[in-house]
Design a protein around this motif. Structure first.
Motif, PDB file in Angstrom:
ATOM      1  N   GLU A 162       0.929  14.392 -31.008  1.00 38.66           N
ATOM      2  CA  GLU A 162       0.448  13.174 -30.341  1.00 38.66           C
ATOM      3  C   GLU A 162      -0.858  13.482 -29.609  1.00 38.66           C
ATOM      4  O   GLU A 162      -1.828  12.722 -29.698  1.00 38.66           O
ATOM      5  CB  GLU A 162       1.488  12.666 -29.340  1.00 38.66           C
ATOM      6  CG  GLU A 162       2.697  12.032 -29.985  1.00 38.66           C
ATOM      7  CD  GLU A 162       3.828  11.719 -29.002  1.00 38.66           C
ATOM      8  OE1 GLU A 162       4.785  11.058 -29.423  1.00 38.66           O
ATOM      9  OE2 GLU A 162       3.749  12.145 -27.826  1.00 38.66           O
ATOM     10  N   ALA A 163      -0.874  14.611 -28.912  1.00 37.86           N
ATOM     11  CA  ALA A 163      -2.079  15.013 -28.162  1.00 37.86           C
ATOM     12  C   ALA A 163      -3.228  15.330 -29.114  1.00 37.86           C
ATOM     13  O   ALA A 163      -4.378  14.944 -28.869  1.00 37.86           O
ATOM     14  CB  ALA A 163      -1.764  16.223 -27.285  1.00 37.86           C
ATOM     15  N   MET A 164      -2.909  16.003 -30.224  1.00 34.47           N
ATOM     16  CA  MET A 164      -3.948  16.385 -31.201  1.00 34.47           C
ATOM     17  C   MET A 164      -4.606  15.148 -31.829  1.00 34.47           C
ATOM     18  O   MET A 164      -5.825  15.043 -31.894  1.00 34.47           O
ATOM     19  CB  MET A 164      -3.312  17.267 -32.288  1.00 34.47           C
ATOM     20  CG  MET A 164      -4.263  17.716 -33.382  1.00 34.47           C
ATOM     21  SD  MET A 164      -4.344  16.574 -34.799  1.00 34.47           S
ATOM     22  CE  MET A 164      -2.724  16.797 -35.534  1.00 34.47           C
ATOM     23  N   TYR A 165      -3.786  14.181 -32.258  1.00 34.26           N
ATOM     24  CA  TYR A 165      -4.362  12.953 -32.843  1.00 34.26           C
ATOM     25  C   TYR A 165      -5.127  12.160 -31.782  1.00 34.26           C
ATOM     26  O   TYR A 165      -6.152  11.546 -32.066  1.00 34.26           O
ATOM     27  CB  TYR A 165      -3.266  12.079 -33.468  1.00 34.26           C
ATOM     28  CG  TYR A 165      -2.784  12.585 -34.819  1.00 34.26           C
ATOM     29  CD1 TYR A 165      -3.605  12.533 -35.942  1.00 34.26           C
ATOM     30  CD2 TYR A 165      -1.506  13.122 -34.970  1.00 34.26           C
ATOM     31  CE1 TYR A 165      -3.166  13.004 -37.181  1.00 34.26           C
ATOM     32  CE2 TYR A 165      -1.062  13.591 -36.206  1.00 34.26           C
ATOM     33  CZ  TYR A 165      -1.893  13.531 -37.305  1.00 34.26           C
ATOM     34  OH  TYR A 165      -1.460  14.000 -38.521  1.00 34.26           O
ATOM     35  N   THR A 222      -0.250   3.629 -15.945  1.00 35.35           N
ATOM     36  CA  THR A 222      -0.923   4.745 -15.241  1.00 35.35           C
ATOM     37  C   THR A 222      -1.809   5.533 -16.206  1.00 35.35           C
ATOM     38  O   THR A 222      -2.664   6.299 -15.770  1.00 35.35           O
ATOM     39  CB  THR A 222       0.082   5.744 -14.621  1.00 35.35           C
ATOM     40  OG1 THR A 222       0.763   6.436 -15.686  1.00 35.35           O
ATOM     41  CG2 THR A 222       1.078   5.076 -13.708  1.00 35.35           C
ATOM     42  N   GLY A 223      -1.563   5.371 -17.525  1.00 36.26           N
ATOM     43  CA  GLY A 223      -2.377   6.070 -18.516  1.00 36.26           C
ATOM     44  C   GLY A 223      -1.989   7.530 -18.709  1.00 36.26           C
ATOM     45  O   GLY A 223      -2.707   8.283 -19.373  1.00 36.26           O
ATOM     46  N   ASP A 224      -0.851   7.935 -18.169  1.00 32.96           N
ATOM     47  CA  ASP A 224      -0.460   9.347 -18.224  1.00 32.96           C
ATOM     48  C   ASP A 224       0.532   9.597 -19.367  1.00 32.96           C
ATOM     49  O   ASP A 224       1.711   9.247 -19.261  1.00 32.96           O
ATOM     50  CB  ASP A 224       0.179   9.733 -16.881  1.00 32.96           C
ATOM     51  CG  ASP A 224       0.587  11.203 -16.811  1.00 32.96           C
ATOM     52  OD1 ASP A 224       0.633  11.871 -17.863  1.00 32.96           O
ATOM     53  OD2 ASP A 224       0.857  11.682 -15.697  1.00 32.96           O
ATOM     54  N   PRO A 225       0.074  10.221 -20.472  1.00 31.39           N
ATOM     55  CA  PRO A 225       0.960  10.431 -21.615  1.00 31.39           C
ATOM     56  C   PRO A 225       2.136  11.361 -21.309  1.00 31.39           C
ATOM     57  O   PRO A 225       3.220  11.195 -21.868  1.00 31.39           O
ATOM     58  CB  PRO A 225       0.046  11.030 -22.696  1.00 31.39           C
ATOM     59  CG  PRO A 225      -1.173  11.499 -21.995  1.00 31.39           C
ATOM     60  CD  PRO A 225      -1.296  10.721 -20.736  1.00 31.39           C
ATOM     61  N   HIS A 250      -3.228   9.329 -25.127  1.00 31.68           N
ATOM     62  CA  HIS A 250      -4.027  10.562 -25.258  1.00 31.68           C
ATOM     63  C   HIS A 250      -5.478  10.241 -25.637  1.00 31.68           C
ATOM     64  O   HIS A 250      -6.408  10.923 -25.179  1.00 31.68           O
ATOM     65  CB  HIS A 250      -3.410  11.498 -26.300  1.00 31.68           C
ATOM     66  CG  HIS A 250      -2.249  12.296 -25.788  1.00 31.68           C
ATOM     67  ND1 HIS A 250      -2.397  13.324 -24.870  1.00 31.68           N
ATOM     68  CD2 HIS A 250      -0.921  12.212 -26.037  1.00 31.68           C
ATOM     69  CE1 HIS A 250      -1.209  13.850 -24.595  1.00 31.68           C
ATOM     70  NE2 HIS A 250      -0.291  13.187 -25.278  1.00 31.68           N
ATOM     71  N   MET A 251      -5.691   9.218 -26.458  1.00 29.56           N
ATOM     72  CA  MET A 251      -7.055   8.806 -26.817  1.00 29.56           C
ATOM     73  C   MET A 251      -7.828   8.378 -25.574  1.00 29.56           C
ATOM     74  O   MET A 251      -8.965   8.795 -25.357  1.00 29.56           O
ATOM     75  CB  MET A 251      -7.012   7.636 -27.813  1.00 29.56           C
ATOM     76  CG  MET A 251      -6.651   8.025 -29.230  1.00 29.56           C
ATOM     77  SD  MET A 251      -6.088   6.609 -30.206  1.00 29.56           S
ATOM     78  CE  MET A 251      -7.547   5.596 -30.245  1.00 29.56           C
TER      79      MET A 251
END
Length: 291
Positions: A162-165, A222-225, A250-251
């Motif tokens: 998820e973080a990588m994409y 909050t935008g915090d994945p 993450h984007m």
């Protein structure tokens, strides 16, 4: 060589009558009473049949100002096909009863070149409804404007992926001509979904479901994945678009444009009052440039 993805859910999940469909969408958009804003750069919207979630979805799509947008990235979960990756479409055009959306082959090639994406077969593409349910709304909102789409089927990703994409797609957020349509329903509650979390302190079951969903929505805002991932681990909330939402978070985290998500509408398909009941929740949000 044109390769068409048919509107495979038209006639069942929503009407295939162009006049009726256009009128329905127009009515819902008008009823939302939302003003178009060029600051809105993405939405999170549901993907159930329009009789269930069409009205709620208008609260996402009604925000879109089509004037400066030339490309829409669609991020939808995979319901029938298992992949640990993200998949691109082999089609060149996605059809809807009220107009067609061409796929941006240039961006598809760019993403393919990263070596991180697979391609889904047309039958996998047509079986999936999560992105299709956003298409008629996009056609309606972008009427008279030329726009291309980049459909991305988001598989059962690990937290690392998820973080990588998210990092890989973040650069597209910094281009204001790009827009992001993220597809997700919220809690699927009841024995048929194998999920019956109930906290009695909230009163009726449907109130408990709402409290659970609102907690998730607040965390998404909050935008915090990582906090969202923690919430999912702790509650197991059956948010079917958890992976697309996580990639989107993450984007936003990795882009240099500050964008804030805000939920504007929450509905449930029915109000659960006994353990025999079931419901699906729908939530719509806009992702806006945070000045």
């Amino acid at each position: 060589m044109e390769k068409i993805r048919r509107a495979s859910h038209a006639g069942s999940w929503y009407t295939d009558n162009p006049k009726k469909l256009a009128e329905e969408l127009e009515g819902w958009l008008r009823a939302s009473g939302l003003a178009k804003s060029s600051d809105v750069r993405g939405v999170i919207a549901p993907h159930a049949g329009y009789s269930y979630s069409g009205r709620a979805a208008a609260y996402a799509f009604g925000n879109i100002d089509p004037a400066n947008i030339s490309r829409v990235f669609l991020l939808g979960p995979s319901h029938h096909y298992y992949t640990p990756k993200c998949a691109l479409s082999k089609a060149t055009v996605y059809k809807t009863p009220i107009g067609d959306l061409p796929i941006d082959q240039e961006v598809n090639e760019e993403l393919k070149a990263t070596g991180k994406f697979e391609f889904m077969d047309l039958h996998v593409d047509e079986a999936e409804h999560s992105m299709e349910m956003h298409l008629p709304y996009l056609v309606k909102v972008f009427q008279g404007h030329s726009v291309k789409i980049v459909p991305i089927l988001v598989g059962a990703l690990s937290a690392e992926n998820e973080a990588m994409y998210g990092r890989l797609l973040a650069k597209y957020v910094d281009d204001p001509t790009n827009f992001f349509s993220v597809s997700s329903d919220f809690c699927h509650w009841g024995s048929r979904f194998n999920y019956m979390h109930y906290d009695k302190k909230h009163g009726a079951i449907y109130k408990s479901i709402e409290a659970l969903d609102k907690m998730g929505m607040d965390i998404i805002e909050t935008g915090d994945p990582d906090a969202f991932k923690q919430y999912l681990l702790e509650t197991d909330n059956t948010i079917c678009g958890r992976h697309p939402i996580s990639v989107f978070l993450h984007m936003l985290k990795n882009s240099s444009t500050r964008i804030k998500i805000q939920f504007l509408r929450y509905e449930q398909s029915s109000q659960c009052k006994s353990m025999r009941d079931s419901s699906v929740s729908y939530a719509s949000a806009a992702a806006k440039v945070d000045a």
